[in-house]
Design an enzyme around this catalytic site. Structure first.
Site, PDB file in Angstrom:
ATOM      1  N   ASP A 130       0.862  -1.181   0.000  1.00 15.25           N
ATOM      2  CA  ASP A 130       0.000   0.000   0.000  1.00 15.25           C
ATOM      3  C   ASP A 130       0.903   1.237   0.000  1.00 15.25           C
ATOM      4  OD1 ASP A 130      -1.802  -2.060   0.463  1.00 15.25           O
ATOM      5  OD2 ASP A 130      -3.068  -0.846   1.783  1.00 15.25           O
ATOM      6  N   LYS A 193      -6.705   3.368  -3.581  1.00 18.22           N
ATOM      7  CA  LYS A 193      -7.150   3.374  -2.185  1.00 18.22           C
ATOM      8  C   LYS A 193      -7.336   4.805  -1.747  1.00 18.22           C
ATOM      9  CE  LYS A 193      -5.216   2.069   2.344  1.00 18.22           C
ATOM     10  NZ  LYS A 193      -4.175   1.290   3.040  1.00 18.22           N
ATOM     11  N   LYS A 229     -10.197   0.427  -2.804  1.00 18.59           N
ATOM     12  CA  LYS A 229     -10.171   0.201  -1.355  1.00 18.59           C
ATOM     13  C   LYS A 229     -10.429   1.492  -0.590  1.00 18.59           C
ATOM     14  CE  LYS A 229      -7.080  -1.141   2.437  1.00 18.59           C
ATOM     15  NZ  LYS A 229      -5.762  -1.667   2.815  1.00 18.59           N
TER      16      LYS A 229
END
Lengths: 293, 316
Positions: A130, A193, A229
């Site tokens: 991430d 995300k 996400k």
């Protein structure tokens, strides 16, 4: 890259419209299990310890000790320091290890350091990375450099999946959010995300809708599936189910899988478990009935 | 001159410091004996109960950590606010009194006589509406006083063999559900809530089914008395519907009730073991509600506190 502009008023109104659905009993149960299987169980605190991470791993593998039929969480999301610990604990359970990297949460480090950060996390066994984008560069108009950075980090990831954190709370406008999402996808992101969880507002239905639309347009153009996400701020099962409605009505059934949609959360998990237990037993549960997540 | 329309009050629930309607959209009609509609009140659903419990749980930690003296101040403030609404409460109880009279089979005419003989519960002539309101105010004052004193009565310094102090102190049990009998609606509810709140517990109170309006109005008293949101939550509706839900809710730690129909009292007791609840269903004779020796005793607080024993090195 063509620039798409967003009508903020209508985007917010559309996002709010997904909250009006009534989802009950059987559908609710299935929806909640799906949410559970999509959770990236996250701990990103300065006070994290190896045992805290191990405990979280156990929670991800067996969310509710009273109901072994429930699915596992999708992944554990930790700092690079704890990737090896998590990997050892999770073994072949199927729960992935996601590591934040690239100078999380600010991203304000030299690119060489951020690349090294990524490589080490991958070497330690992370299945997913991430990364945070340099919001500073993006807001300064140097989008080409942001693109190059993402592309290089994607390369450093090797076979690990790359999630690109846009930190929408710092991007000021929906136009910026859409542009950053399109940019990340073009540069090779496997997932976009919303947030680090360290900045308010974190995930909202509005920005998540923008990301879903960006992903949808990319799919129409290229036929490729990119994941989304939302992370931070989703604490109740009720809200999570609304996100599922939004996913289905924006990008369709294809995305209703942990491969393509995740929730970055920690407190959400126990609320989902409470609601599932309520459906199973007919009783309202107490927080004390569930282990800490 | 144009006739003025009365602006009547919409009675709503009281949850987390706000006055929502039931999420179910349902309501029930409150009639007096002659079938005249006195009011509509919300018919709370199990989801309203759940919301109220979540609110009470959220407020519990902060409330129990307040200095006991401050909790006493706030209870006293509630008494002050109730005093200010004395007339309004009295009138609402009077409007309902007609009904109780018809239940006893006595025919009464005229407001004054009726109000003197609300005898649905064994014939207490003494409990006029005004008397009930005044007793409720006094009860709040009594427990305001107990707030920083009950632990001296319930707690102790235990004799131990060694250079230690050994204290036993009382701590709030947590979220308590109050289930109010049909009457005296206001006085019973206040009497059941006050001991819990004064010791640091939070409350989800289910109002009298026959006279629910005073409970809704008591929400207004709480809202204007610096009672933090969620410490007292009030639901109206059908007791039969919610008693099983209260009994089985695992996040309710205790139940305080009085004079319930046998089956409901039993349902509350039966549901308790599974979630380890403390249950106290009292049988209070009608005359006893006014008796301070009975209803203002620190032993009304004791079922809703947990005893914690602490060792501490002594100086010698």
């Amino acid at each position: 890259m063509s620039k798409v502009t967003i009508d903020r008023v209508m985007a917010d109104r559309r996002a709010a419209s997904f909250s009006a659905r009534s989802i009950k009993t059987g559908s609710k149960g299935e929806g909640l299990k799906l949410v559970l299987s999509m959770v990236d169980l996250t701990t990103l605190e300065g006070q994290d310890t190896p045992e805290k991470v191990r405990s979280l791993c156990r929670k991800a593998m067996r969310p509710d000790s009273n109901d072994p039929s429930l699915p596992t969480a999708a992944a554990i999301c930790v700092y690079p320091e704890f990737v090896a610990v998590a990997k050892a604990e999770l073994g072949d359970s199927g729960v992935h290890v996601a590591s934040v990297a690239t100078g999380f949460p600010s991203g304000q480090y030299p690119l060489a350091v951020r690349l090294e950060d990524t490589k080490r996390a991958v070497e330690a066994g992370a299945d997913e990375i991430d990364m945070v984008i340099s919001r500073g560069l993006f807001l300064a108009g140097q989008r080409g450099r942001v693109f190059d950075e993402i592309a290089q980090i994607k390369e450093a990831c090797g076979s690990a999946h790359l999630k690109v954190i846009l930190e929408t709370g710092e991007l000021e406008t929906y136009d910026n959010v859409r542009a950053a999402s399109d940019l990340a996808i073009a540069a090779g992101a496997d997932f976009v995300k919303t947030s680090t969880g360290k900045v308010a507002p974190a995930a909202t239905m509005g920005v998540t809708l923008i990301l879903l639309e960006s992903v949808r347009d990319h799919f129409i153009k290229t036929g490729k599936h990119i994941g989304v996400k939302p992370a931070g701020g989703i604490r109740s099962a009720k809200v999570a189910v609304r996100y599922l409605v939004m996913v289905r009505e924006t990008v369709g059934d294809d995305w209703l899988t942990p491969e393509l949609f995740r929730f970055g959360a920690s407190t959400l998990l126990n609320d989902v478990l409470m609601q599932l237990a309520r459906l199973r037993t007919g009783q309202y549960m107490s927080r004390d009935d569930f282990s800490e997540a | 001159m144009a006739t003025r329309l009365n602006i009547t009050k919409t009675h709503k629930l009281y949850i987390k410091g706000a006055f929502p309607r039931s999420e179910s959209g349902r309501s029930i009609v409150v009639n007096d004996a002659k079938g005249a509609v006195v009011a509509h009140v919300c018919r709370a659903s199990r989801k309203d109960l759940r919301e109220a419990v979540v609110a009470a749980r959220g407020a519990q930690c902060g409330w129990s950590r307040r200095p006991a003296y401050n909790r006493g101040q706030i209870l006293y403030r509630m008494a002050e606010m109730l005093e200010g609404k004395r007339t309004e409460f009295t009138e609402v109880i009077e409007a309902m009194a007609v009904k109780s009279v018809s239940r006893t089979g006595k025919k009464k005419t005229g407001k004054k006589k009726a109000s003197l003989a609300r005898t649905g519960n064994g014939g207490v002539k003494a409990l006029s509406p005004l008397r009930e309101v005044d007793a409720s105010i006094d009860r709040l004052v009594a427990f305001a006083g107990w707030a920083d004193k009950f632990s001296q009565v319930l707690g102790c310094n235990n004799a131990v063999n060694g250079p230690y102090y050994n204290f036993t102190v009382a701590e709030a049990t947590g979220v308590t559900a109050v289930v109010t009998p049909d009457e005296p609606a206001l006085l019973a509810m206040v009497s059941l809530i006050a001991p819990v709140v004064c010791s640091g517990g939070t409350v989800v109170a289910f109002a009298s089914e026959r006279e629910p309006m005073t409970a809704c109005m008591f929400g207004e008293v709480c809202a204007t008395s610096d009672v933090p949101a969620g410490v007292i939550n009030i639901l109206t509706g059908q007791r039969d519907e919610l008693v099983p839900q209260i009994a089985s809710h695992r996040d309710i730690d205790a139940i305080h009730a009085a004079n319930l129909p046998k089956a409901q009292g039993q349902a509350l007791r039966d549901g308790a073991p599974d979630s380890v609840k403390r249950v106290r269903v009292r049988e209070i004779a009608a005359s006893e509600w006014l008796d301070s020796d009975v209803c203002e005793s620190p032993w009304w607080i004791e079922p809703f506190v947990e005893m914690k024993t602490i060792w501490h090195p002594s100086a010698t």
